[in-house]
Design a protein around this motif. Structure first.
Motif, PDB file in Angstrom:
ATOM      1  N   SER A  66       0.825  -1.204   0.000  1.00 22.04           N
ATOM      2  CA  SER A  66       0.000   0.000   0.000  1.00 22.04           C
ATOM      3  C   SER A  66       0.861   1.257   0.000  1.00 22.04           C
ATOM      4  N   GLY A  67       0.603   2.135  -0.962  1.00 21.14           N
ATOM      5  CA  GLY A  67       1.310   3.409  -1.012  1.00 21.14           C
ATOM      6  C   GLY A  67       1.034   4.276   0.192  1.00 21.14           C
ATOM      7  N   PHE A  68      -0.191   4.212   0.712  1.00 19.41           N
ATOM      8  CA  PHE A  68      -0.529   5.020   1.888  1.00 19.41           C
ATOM      9  C   PHE A  68       0.290   4.591   3.100  1.00 19.41           C
ATOM     10  N   LEU A  69       0.470   3.280   3.286  1.00 23.62           N
ATOM     11  CA  LEU A  69       1.263   2.795   4.416  1.00 23.62           C
ATOM     12  C   LEU A  69       2.736   3.177   4.263  1.00 23.62           C
ATOM     13  N   ALA A  70       3.244   3.079   3.035  1.00 25.19           N
ATOM     14  CA  ALA A  70       4.631   3.470   2.798  1.00 25.19           C
ATOM     15  C   ALA A  70       4.823   4.957   3.069  1.00 25.19           C
ATOM     16  N   LEU A  71       3.894   5.775   2.609  1.00 31.39           N
ATOM     17  CA  LEU A  71       3.959   7.221   2.847  1.00 31.39           C
ATOM     18  C   LEU A  71       3.959   7.519   4.339  1.00 31.39           C
ATOM     19  N   GLN A  72       3.080   6.865   5.055  1.00 33.80           N
ATOM     20  CA  GLN A  72       2.991   7.051   6.507  1.00 33.80           C
ATOM     21  C   GLN A  72       4.320   6.689   7.178  1.00 33.80           C
ATOM     22  N   GLN A  73       4.927   5.583   6.774  1.00 29.33           N
ATOM     23  CA  GLN A  73       6.200   5.161   7.344  1.00 29.33           C
ATOM     24  C   GLN A  73       7.293   6.194   7.069  1.00 29.33           C
ATOM     25  N   ILE A  74       7.349   6.683   5.842  1.00 31.61           N
ATOM     26  CA  ILE A  74       8.387   7.653   5.484  1.00 31.61           C
ATOM     27  C   ILE A  74       8.185   8.951   6.255  1.00 31.61           C
ATOM     28  N   GLU A  75       6.939   9.390   6.378  1.00 26.01           N
ATOM     29  CA  GLU A  75       6.651  10.628   7.103  1.00 26.01           C
ATOM     30  C   GLU A  75       6.987  10.495   8.584  1.00 26.01           C
ATOM     31  N   CYS A  76       6.725   9.334   9.163  1.00 24.95           N
ATOM     32  CA  CYS A  76       6.936   9.146  10.603  1.00 24.95           C
ATOM     33  C   CYS A  76       8.359   8.711  10.945  1.00 24.95           C
ATOM     34  N   GLY A  77       8.886   7.772  10.161  1.00 27.17           N
ATOM     35  CA  GLY A  77      10.183   7.192  10.525  1.00 27.17           C
ATOM     36  C   GLY A  77      11.302   7.448   9.553  1.00 27.17           C
ATOM     37  N   GLY A  78      10.969   8.032   8.413  1.00 24.92           N
ATOM     38  CA  GLY A  78      11.987   8.294   7.414  1.00 24.92           C
ATOM     39  C   GLY A  78      12.398   7.021   6.680  1.00 24.92           C
TER      40      GLY A  78
END
Length: 122
Positions: free
Chosen positions: A37-49
């Motif tokens: 999921s792109g949304f989950l990947a985006l969330q991970q990058i925004e939160c954890g880099g």
């Protein structure tokens, strides 16, 4: 050196596992997280880099170009490799702001070099 954080994003389980395997072989010390999921990947990058994102182009929830544009608009400088077999993917990815493009048929031959180049590994 800390372990590089890599994110592999593809909605196709088989392709995602191949990209993961190539990335692991290229950088055995990396911590690789897979997403469908792109949304989950985006969330991970925004939160954890992340130190590197390897993403597909066409996906059902959020496509690769939209994800890349979102990251670039948020001034997130994570290096991004787009992998795809679609004819329009390279142009869409480059317009969105990717750093590197690899055709899926060249994953084994080109992806390791792209990973090493963007992570600055000799």
């Amino acid at each position: 050196m800390t372990r590089p954080e890599l994110i592999v994003l593809d909605d196709d389980d088989v392709v995602r596992s191949i990209v993961h395997a190539v990335a692991h072989e290229s950088v055995p010390s990396a911590n690789i997280t897979d997403y469908a999921s792109g949304f989950l990947a985006l969330q991970q990058i925004e939160c954890g880099g992340a130190d590197l994102l390897i993403t597909d182009c066409h996906m059902p929830d959020i496509d690769g170009p939209t994800l890349v544009k979102t990251l670039r608009e948020k001034k997130m400088s994570v290096p991004i490799i787009m992998v795809s077999g679609s004819d329009d993917a390279r142009e869409l990815g480059e317009e969105a702001g990717i750093d590197y493009f690899v055709e899926k048929k060249h994953l084994f031959s080109e992806l390791p070099d792209a990973i090493h180049t963007l992570l600055k590994i000799a």
